[in-house]
Design an enzyme around this catalytic site. Sequence first.
Site, PDB file in Angstrom:
ATOM      1  N   HIS A 186       0.857  -1.186   0.000  1.00  0.00           N
ATOM      2  CA  HIS A 186       0.000   0.000   0.000  1.00  0.00           C
ATOM      3  C   HIS A 186       0.895   1.238   0.000  1.00  0.00           C
ATOM      4  O   HIS A 186       1.707   1.436   0.911  1.00  0.00           O
ATOM      5  CB  HIS A 186      -0.895  -0.024   1.239  1.00  0.00           C
ATOM      6  CG  HIS A 186      -2.053   0.910   1.193  1.00  0.00           C
ATOM      7  ND1 HIS A 186      -1.919   2.274   1.063  1.00  0.00           N
ATOM      8  CD2 HIS A 186      -3.391   0.676   1.246  1.00  0.00           C
ATOM      9  CE1 HIS A 186      -3.115   2.840   1.063  1.00  0.00           C
ATOM     10  NE2 HIS A 186      -4.031   1.878   1.169  1.00  0.00           N
ATOM     11  N   HIS A 187       0.717   2.099  -1.000  1.00  0.00           N
ATOM     12  CA  HIS A 187       1.635   3.224  -1.185  1.00  0.00           C
ATOM     13  C   HIS A 187       1.504   4.291  -0.103  1.00  0.00           C
ATOM     14  O   HIS A 187       2.422   5.091   0.099  1.00  0.00           O
ATOM     15  CB  HIS A 187       1.394   3.859  -2.564  1.00  0.00           C
ATOM     16  CG  HIS A 187       2.620   4.476  -3.165  1.00  0.00           C
ATOM     17  ND1 HIS A 187       3.670   4.928  -2.405  1.00  0.00           N
ATOM     18  CD2 HIS A 187       2.959   4.724  -4.459  1.00  0.00           C
ATOM     19  CE1 HIS A 187       4.597   5.441  -3.207  1.00  0.00           C
ATOM     20  NE2 HIS A 187       4.203   5.314  -4.443  1.00  0.00           N
ATOM     21  N   ALA A 188       0.392   4.314   0.604  1.00  0.00           N
ATOM     22  CA  ALA A 188       0.259   5.284   1.692  1.00  0.00           C
ATOM     23  C   ALA A 188       1.174   4.929   2.858  1.00  0.00           C
ATOM     24  O   ALA A 188       1.532   5.798   3.663  1.00  0.00           O
ATOM     25  CB  ALA A 188      -1.194   5.343   2.172  1.00  0.00           C
TER      26      ALA A 188
END
Length: 209
Positions: A186-188
Amino acid sequence: MEKKVVFNNLHRKKHFDFFNSMNHPHFNITANVEVTSFVAQIKERKLPLTYSLVHVLSETANEIKEFRWRIRNEEVIEHKTVHPSFTVPTDEADVFSFCTVDFQRELKDFISEAERVRSQMKTNPSIEDEPGKDDLLFMSAIPWVSFTSMQHAMSYHPHDSVPRISWGKFFQQEGKTMMPLSVQAHHALVDGRHMGAYFQKIEAALVGF
């Protein structure tokens, strides 16, 4: 054991909000890693390849805190330890079962636990996740293909934040044994620097196995 993560840095908070608002916030990197020494050690020490590889991949993920972060109810929590949930064949059908094993720091202890859980999965396969449980690493082997990319099935509404790690068929290249490795996160939570650190640590771990 888990704790809440608070982003005190304004730019880091903006980074989280930016990617967390996307419909598809996961990103994936696939690269070939050398497993020459690893394979040789597995054969010499008569160790099970899959369990040994899952252990190395899990141990490396646990060394990077961002791989232990999860989004839950719009908050970020950090697990002390995350555990592999990997695919294994079954005697019941020609599709896989998940085999979720508590991570153990000692390889021999992990192999012993994996063998115990695996024996249950042969005749009592499971494809469901335990509701609310997110201290996992989803792993899968694609031993038939030396793939160059990977797309995972996953829920987008709401999307989960569990990393996906997959490996493919070993192949020979310039006298070395190579393995395609796909890592999705997840890029967050996980940025390119953290992903790069994962691959660097994996390469070092496999060489020094």
